[in-house]
Design a protein around this motif. Structure first.
Motif, PDB file in Angstrom:
ATOM      1  N   THR A 147      -9.571   1.488  -4.623  1.00  0.00           N
ATOM      2  CA  THR A 147      -9.934   2.050  -3.316  1.00  0.00           C
ATOM      3  C   THR A 147     -11.446   2.256  -3.209  1.00  0.00           C
ATOM      4  O   THR A 147     -12.070   2.875  -4.072  1.00  0.00           O
ATOM      5  N   ARG A 198      -8.550  -1.406   2.050  1.00  0.00           N
ATOM      6  CA  ARG A 198      -7.274  -0.874   1.572  1.00  0.00           C
ATOM      7  C   ARG A 198      -6.917  -1.654   0.319  1.00  0.00           C
ATOM      8  O   ARG A 198      -6.935  -2.887   0.331  1.00  0.00           O
ATOM      9  N   ASN A 250      -4.535   1.712  -6.326  1.00  0.00           N
ATOM     10  CA  ASN A 250      -5.339   2.846  -5.868  1.00  0.00           C
ATOM     11  C   ASN A 250      -6.684   2.936  -6.567  1.00  0.00           C
ATOM     12  O   ASN A 250      -7.661   3.427  -5.990  1.00  0.00           O
ATOM     13  N   ALA A 268      -2.677  11.393  -1.839  1.00  0.00           N
ATOM     14  CA  ALA A 268      -2.424  10.977  -0.464  1.00  0.00           C
ATOM     15  C   ALA A 268      -1.488  11.975   0.217  1.00  0.00           C
ATOM     16  O   ALA A 268      -0.571  12.502  -0.392  1.00  0.00           O
ATOM     17  N   TYR A 302       0.852  -1.187   0.000  1.00  0.00           N
ATOM     18  CA  TYR A 302       0.000   0.000   0.000  1.00  0.00           C
ATOM     19  C   TYR A 302       0.892   1.243   0.000  1.00  0.00           C
ATOM     20  O   TYR A 302       1.899   1.289   0.710  1.00  0.00           O
ATOM     21  N   ASP A 303       0.492   2.246  -0.775  1.00  0.00           N
ATOM     22  CA  ASP A 303       1.344   3.424  -0.977  1.00  0.00           C
ATOM     23  C   ASP A 303       1.940   3.971   0.310  1.00  0.00           C
ATOM     24  O   ASP A 303       3.135   4.233   0.401  1.00  0.00           O
TER      25      ASP A 303
END
Length: 377
Positions: A342, A335, A339, A376, A87-88
């Motif tokens: 999402t 999560r 992305n 983000a 995850y980023d």
């Protein structure tokens, strides 16, 4: 007088019959047995169905051909030895390849297997980790896990903290640990560890410890004191556990666990669907049955005890098992690895024997989150 903790690797040391030891030996040869003497003292060996016995003592059904070595495809997200970036904003570090006991349903048992299937995955190059984090400003938090992060020496934990905490974009750090259940004396008898956490857990750079309590009986006086000491050191505590057949697969048990944890100041965080890892068939509960158990338990508690979510750590991301209708089961990306997923909702036709997302075949509807996602921060 405090109990002196030792670690047991041989089934011969357990109070089992000779016949039972003989039956379980092939299981322990494939999936090793290891447990602290502290935890073994909590087990009622006169009861074959004792839930704490189920946690650590081998079961013949583990030899059933079922599951995979790496069901969540963690290898796909490994960016260097011992470091995953799925995850980023989060980097997961396998800081340790040791535990104080081995859960029979462990999803990373590849770290403990004997022979060719064992993979060396522990972090070895701390400088390389720091360089990676410094080059990824989107990362706001780091998880030190394993294995068990608190099995590391206090000096090594200090090294990890000092290396990472000064990176400006790291806002908080999490440690994953089962020691509160298996070996609370590790915390109780190490004032240097408590002082270390007290020094580094501060506003803007808060430390979290994610505990792993499966059953209310694991909340012993020692475990409760260990939790309280960390809370007084300024550390936030969360609890996550899998839903395990014969251990906590009953609403009353789960509700009591949530309630007791909240009273201790340990927020119930996640209940995980048991991953289909090799050997895990005897411990897995089908998804839809698990959801029903979980929701009944949540219906018996309130406030902080009710914040917990039922999730699945799939290769695609962390999917919340959000609802059941008469005909469908509804998943939501809590999560997402990508992305673009999402918030996406997946609706499948019900399949009562499904243990993992991959077991569902009839996708009824897929609903993406509308609008562009903000950058983000």
């Amino acid at each position: 007088m405090p109990h002196k903790v030792s670690f047991v690797r041989d089934l011969e040391e357990l109070p089992l019959s000779a016949e039972e030891k003989e039956r379980l030996r092939p299981v322990a040869e494939k999936y090793p047995f290891f447990c602290s003497s502290y935890y073994l003292r909590l087990i009622n060996f006169k009861d074959p169905a004792d839930p704490l016995r189920r946690v650590v003592v081998p079961e013949e059904g583990e030899l059933e051909s079922w599951g995979r070595v790496d069901p969540s495809n963690e290898a796909n997200y490994t960016v260097m030895e011992g470091v995953q970036h799925k995850y980023d904003s989060t980097v997961l570090v396998l800081a340790s390849d040791r535990c104080a006991a081995l859960c029979r349903y462990c999803f990373r048992k590849r770290l403990f297997l004997r022979g060719s299937e064992r993979r060396p995955e522990r972090l070895r190059n701390l400088r390389e980790l720091v360089r990676y984090l410094e080059g990824h400003p989107e990362v706001s938090n780091v998880i030190f896990s394993g294995g068990d992060a608190l099995m590391l020496s206090t000096s090594r934990i200090k090294e990890l903290l000092e290396a990472v905490i000064h990176i400006p974009h790291i806002r908080y750090i999490r440690f994953g640990s089962r020691l509160f259940s298996y070996w609370p004396e590790r915390i109780l008898n190490d004032p240097q560890l408590l002082e270390l956490f007290r020094r580094y857990s501060r506003p803007g750079k808060r430390l979290y410890v994610v505990t792993h309590f499966d059953h209310p009986r694991e909340l012993t006086a020692e475990a409760r004191k260990a939790c309280d000491l960390l809370l007084r050191a300024g550390v936030h505590l969360l609890n996550q556990c899998p839903l395990i057949r014969g251990v906590n697969d009953h609403p009353v048990v789960l509700a009591e666990l949530f309630r007791e944890l909240a009273g201790l100041g340990v927020s119930p965080y996640y209940v995980f669907q048991c991953r289909p890892t090799l050997g895990n068939r005897p411990y897995a509960v089908p998804i839809e049955e698990g959801y029903t158990i979980f929701e009944k338990a949540r219906g018996m508690v309130s406030g902080v005890a009710k914040r917990v979510r039922f999730v699945m750590s799939h290769a695609l991301g962390k999917l919340e098992i959000a609802a059941l209708t008469r005909e469908t089961v509804i998943f939501k990306f809590h999560r997402a690895a990508r992305n673009t997923d999402t918030g996406k909702v997946l609706v499948y036709a019900r399949h009562p024997e499904a243990y993992w997302l991959d077991d569902y075949s009839e996708l009824v509807e897929e609903v993406p989150l509308e609008g562009d996602l903000p950058q983000a921060m």
